[in-house]
Design a protein around this motif. Structure first.
Motif: not given
Length: 421
Positions: A93-105
């Protein structure tokens, strides 16, 4: 009596929870804008350190080569993420990847904020690249899926404008803060922390457009494009190859070159140069987005070549105003060429391959962005900045003309040879 009460509880509670979840979701139009904002702010962040590189170099005493290495590490981080997890949002899914990547940013931005030496800078830039690579594939796929009409042309235009606009505004705002605001090595990253915090909250409320999700699998991947759309991918790849190659040179060497031409140490000059390139690209995409994709890729690449020739002439003759004219012309060509290929690609990407294909697209983009910058860093000490830019500018000029010819040969009805699968 107890037996009749129990079913009522079991039915009502999930329904209530579902309604509550839906109330917390972003409306479709806002979710669409949020996906575009992730692309724009991620690229805004990628350009933010650019005006500070000379400050870091003077303060921490590292070479121009290390400056380009630090820049290239970001692009290599993006490439690594695309290769490792490029298609992961198609599965989980898009949302889990966006949550993880934005946290890393957010973490990467914190590293920039705490940086007091080259090692911190390398760690921050590498993590920023890895997180950006993960975010771009997912956000680009979500941008099409969340479009109110699922219109690939409009989604492609939004992707291009958010990309170019993010790079332009990131360089300009960071330069303004570095030159005129207090705490220049900290304040730009405080701004980024706020922006990424807002994006993270939005991602938590974003509806999930992927219905058929599968278990998480992280394994190395080679860029993959379904055979049926490889001709369209070729055109998109050609457009991004010519356009983003100039961006790498500008982001790594542009600020110091402009300072040399203007005989100034004002950091705003480098930000204006990057804005002239990327900002005019965003404007050109809005003005010419209705052009046929193959025509946009071809004519945009011709404009890019012409602008690059003007920039090289400006550097050779030490004429600062001509440099900015060339940057605007090259930027308009960059924007139109990039959008032409991207629009045609987004129109044909299969549903279950969106993140995979967009990740392959960004692999080409970031290879074009990083390889020239890294090569320039290898030779800049012996050649000098002016000669290095002249040589690499000439290479971009030739590449853009090759792309213009190849894009023209992909026009409808042409007997164009296509790269084999």
């Amino acid at each position: 009596m107890p037996s009749s009460a129990s079913p009522a509880v079991s039915v009502t509670t999930p329904a209530t929870a579902l309604r509550a979840t839906r109330r917390r979701e972003l409306p479709p139009r806002l979710a669409y804008l949020h996906a575009g904002a992730v692309i724009g702010i991620a690229l805004f962040a990628s350009a933010t350190p650019s005006p500070l590189y000379e400050v870091y170099r003077a303060e921490w005493g590292f070479s121009t080569f290390m400056l380009t290495v630090v820049y290239a590490l970001y692009a290599l981080g993006v490439l690594t993420a695309l290769l490792l997890v490029g298609r992961i949002s198609d599965e989980v899914g898009r949302r889990p990847v966006l949550l993880a990547s934005l946290s890393a940013l957010l973490v990467a931005t914190g590293l920039f904020l705490a940086a007091d030496g080259l090692g911190w800078l390398i760690a921050a830039r590498t993590l920023q690249g890895l997180a950006t690579g993960a975010a771009l594939g997912a956000a680009s796929a979500a941008l099409l899926e969340l479009h109110p009409r699922r219109d690939p042309d409009s989604a492609g235009l939004a992707n291009g404008v958010f990309s170019a606009g993010g790079m332009a505004s990131g360089a300009l705002i960071a330069a303004l803060l570095v030159q005129y605001a207090p705490a220049p090595e900290r304040l730009p990253y405080v701004v980024l922390l706020v922006l990424f915090g807002v994006l993270l909250a939005g991602a938590a409320a974003m509806p999930e457009p992927v219905a058929d999700r599968r278990p998480l699998r992280i394994q190395p991947q080679r860029p993959s494009v379904p055979p049926a759309i490889r001709r369209r991918f070729l055109l998109a790849g050609l457009g991004v190859l010519s356009s983003w190659s100039i961006g790498g040179i500008f982001l790594s060497l542009g600020p110091s070159l402009v300072a040399h031409l203007l005989e100034t140490d004002n950091h705003l000059s480098g930000g204006i140069a990057m804005t002239a390139l990327a900002g005019s690209g965003a404007v050109a995409q809005v003005l010419f987005h209705r052009a046929a994709p193959w025509r946009a890729a071809s004519l945009g690449s011709i404009a890019l070549a012409g602008g690059m020739a003007v920039i090289v002439a400006a550097i050779s003759s030490d004429v600062a105003w001509l440099f900015f004219v060339g940057a605007v012309v090259a930027g308009m060509g960059f924007g139109v060429a990039f959008l032409g290929g991207l629009r045609q690609l987004m129109a044909v990407v299969p549903d279950h391959h969106r993140a995979e294909v967009m990740s392959a697209f960004y692999v080409v983009a970031y290879a074009a962005l990083s390889v020239p910058a890294l090569l320039a860093g290898l030779v800049v000490r012996s050649w000098g900045q002016v000669t290095t830019f002249q040589v690499f500018g000439a290479a971009v000029f030739v590449l853009a003309l090759v792309v213009a010819v190849e894009a023209w040969r992909t026009r409808p009805g042409a007997e164009a040879p296509v790269v084999a699968a």
